[in-house]
Design an enzyme around this catalytic site. Sequence first.
Site, PDB file in Angstrom:
ATOM      1  N   LYS A  46       0.847  -1.199   0.000  1.00 51.68           N
ATOM      2  CA  LYS A  46       0.000   0.000   0.000  1.00 51.68           C
ATOM      3  C   LYS A  46       0.884   1.252   0.000  1.00 51.68           C
ATOM      4  CE  LYS A  46      -0.331  -0.073   5.076  1.00 51.68           C
ATOM      5  NZ  LYS A  46      -1.199  -0.469   6.210  1.00 51.68           N
ATOM      6  N   ARG A 144     -11.709   0.472  14.117  1.00 53.09           N
ATOM      7  CA  ARG A 144     -11.717   1.292  12.898  1.00 53.09           C
ATOM      8  C   ARG A 144     -12.808   0.764  11.967  1.00 53.09           C
ATOM      9  NH1 ARG A 144      -5.522   1.819  10.874  1.00 53.09           N
ATOM     10  NH2 ARG A 144      -6.028  -0.227  10.045  1.00 53.09           N
ATOM     11  N   TYR A 269      14.542  30.733   4.908  1.00 49.66           N
ATOM     12  CA  TYR A 269      13.359  31.448   5.380  1.00 49.66           C
ATOM     13  C   TYR A 269      13.378  31.618   6.900  1.00 49.66           C
ATOM     14  CZ  TYR A 269      11.063  30.626   0.852  1.00 49.66           C
ATOM     15  OH  TYR A 269      10.723  30.606  -0.466  1.00 49.66           O
ATOM     16  N   MET A 317      10.210  24.208   0.494  1.00 49.16           N
ATOM     17  CA  MET A 317       9.392  23.238  -0.234  1.00 49.16           C
ATOM     18  C   MET A 317      10.231  22.392  -1.186  1.00 49.16           C
ATOM     19  SD  MET A 317       6.057  23.786  -2.683  1.00 49.16           S
ATOM     20  CE  MET A 317       4.946  24.316  -1.408  1.00 49.16           C
TER      21      MET A 317
HETATM   22  C1  LIG Z   1      -0.501  -1.524   6.912  1.00 52.73           C
HETATM   23  C2  LIG Z   1      -1.127  -2.784   7.368  1.00 52.73           C
HETATM   24  C3  LIG Z   1      -0.332  -3.918   7.606  1.00 52.73           C
HETATM   25  C4  LIG Z   1       1.190  -3.890   7.578  1.00 52.73           C
HETATM   26  O1  LIG Z   1       1.658  -3.363   8.778  1.00 52.73           O
HETATM   27  P1  LIG Z   1       3.232  -3.233   9.108  1.00 52.73           P
HETATM   28  O2  LIG Z   1       3.268  -2.906  10.551  1.00 52.73           O
HETATM   29  O3  LIG Z   1       3.750  -2.115   8.263  1.00 52.73           O
HETATM   30  O4  LIG Z   1       3.860  -4.529   8.791  1.00 52.73           O
HETATM   31  C5  LIG Z   1      -0.977  -5.100   7.911  1.00 52.73           C
HETATM   32  N1  LIG Z   1      -2.330  -5.167   8.006  1.00 52.73           N
HETATM   33  C6  LIG Z   1      -3.118  -4.087   7.808  1.00 52.73           C
HETATM   34  C7  LIG Z   1      -4.587  -4.237   7.936  1.00 52.73           C
HETATM   35  C8  LIG Z   1      -2.544  -2.855   7.492  1.00 52.73           C
HETATM   36  O5  LIG Z   1      -3.331  -1.792   7.302  1.00 52.73           O
END
Ligand SMILES: *Cc1c(COP(=O)(O)O)cnc(C)c1O
Length: 395
Positions: A46, A144, A269, A317
Amino acid sequence: MPAMSIVPSTWGGRPVWAEIDLDALAHNVRLLAARASPARLYAVVKANAYGHGAVACGRAALEAGAHGLAVVCVDEAEELRRAGVEAPLLVIGNTPASDAARVVALRLRPAVGAMDLVEALSAEARRRGAEVPIHLELESGLNRHGLPPDALVALAERARALPGLRVEGLFTHFAAAEEGDQRFTRAQFEVLRETSRRLPWVPERHCSASASILLDHEMALEAVRGGLSLYGYRPAPWCGTDADLRPVMSLRARVARVSDVDRGATVGYGRTWAANRPTRVALVMCGYADGYRRSFGNRTQVLVHGRRAPVVGRVAMDMCMVDVTAVPGVAPGDVVTLIGRDGDERVDADDLATIADTISWEILAGISARVPRLYLRGGRAVEASTLVDRAPVAI
Ligand SMILES: *Cc1c(COP(=O)(O)O)cnc(C)c1O
């Protein structure tokens, strides 16, 4: 014709780039897969593989033995499918029912925790004569998304009865797996186990992300979802200290310009830094829009010629300034290491995370799309992806 290899030092693109060491990634994948074995490893790619490049890293992870990949949204999955990735793709985010048609068309495995998505997927699968494997998300303490045990079992039985669906997985996600006290994690794990006893026909259970893969083999069950550690970092300093993880990303730039400023002159800056002696300042075209955070100004160091040199003034930036007075012979074109190793020195994402009061995940995932990625094998860059050409192309 074989792809021409270039070494990073001959990279002629934008003078800031991230080197992604695919050999290090493959090493980490094998290490995590061995830890989890016989459970399957889903490599979590991801957020553009935590800033490392989803397509190149996804392919490399599969080659190194990952069973499938995990992303958060359908767009991320589509990027992988368009690049020709055929492996199982888990979508572990909260997929809206309006995405059902794409989920089916792209042959994805969505996390499911709501009846409207189940119904939409079933209808869409029937329409296309397809079968969608789904992974039911159990809510066990993160609060969540997902469903608590009774509601989840009810949803599972409904889904089982609907055409076009195959309940392949049951999973949960831990709230505090990288904290020293593992009692809450253990309790979440027990909720998953108890719920799975009520659904013995669901073949694949998973709950472990990096921390639990490194800490507790019992929690590997039938599958694990490894993210951060694939990229060479520990979720916490005490976590997996026996694991030889290798950082995958180095962030480098070339000195764009060198200038001498007088004693008393200020740099950047807000005039937050003033020279207390005649100072040689190097301009580096990497700023907070590239993911090199504003809070690093006056608080961190980069590596030049294998030596540490402080970032002076505010990070802007698009650029930052480095005091190279103490490093002899710095000239335009010289390589600056912002994350990674140069000689005996290294700066890693954990150091930068501490300075920015955050975690390595955010530093890595924050390296923006403007930074070209060079993919290394055997120490040589074999592919690149840039803003103009986001998909990796042979170079
Ligand atoms: C991001 C995520 C992971 C991976 O987590 P890490 O700690 O980066 O290994 C696993 N499961 C879910 C549901 C996630 O959102």
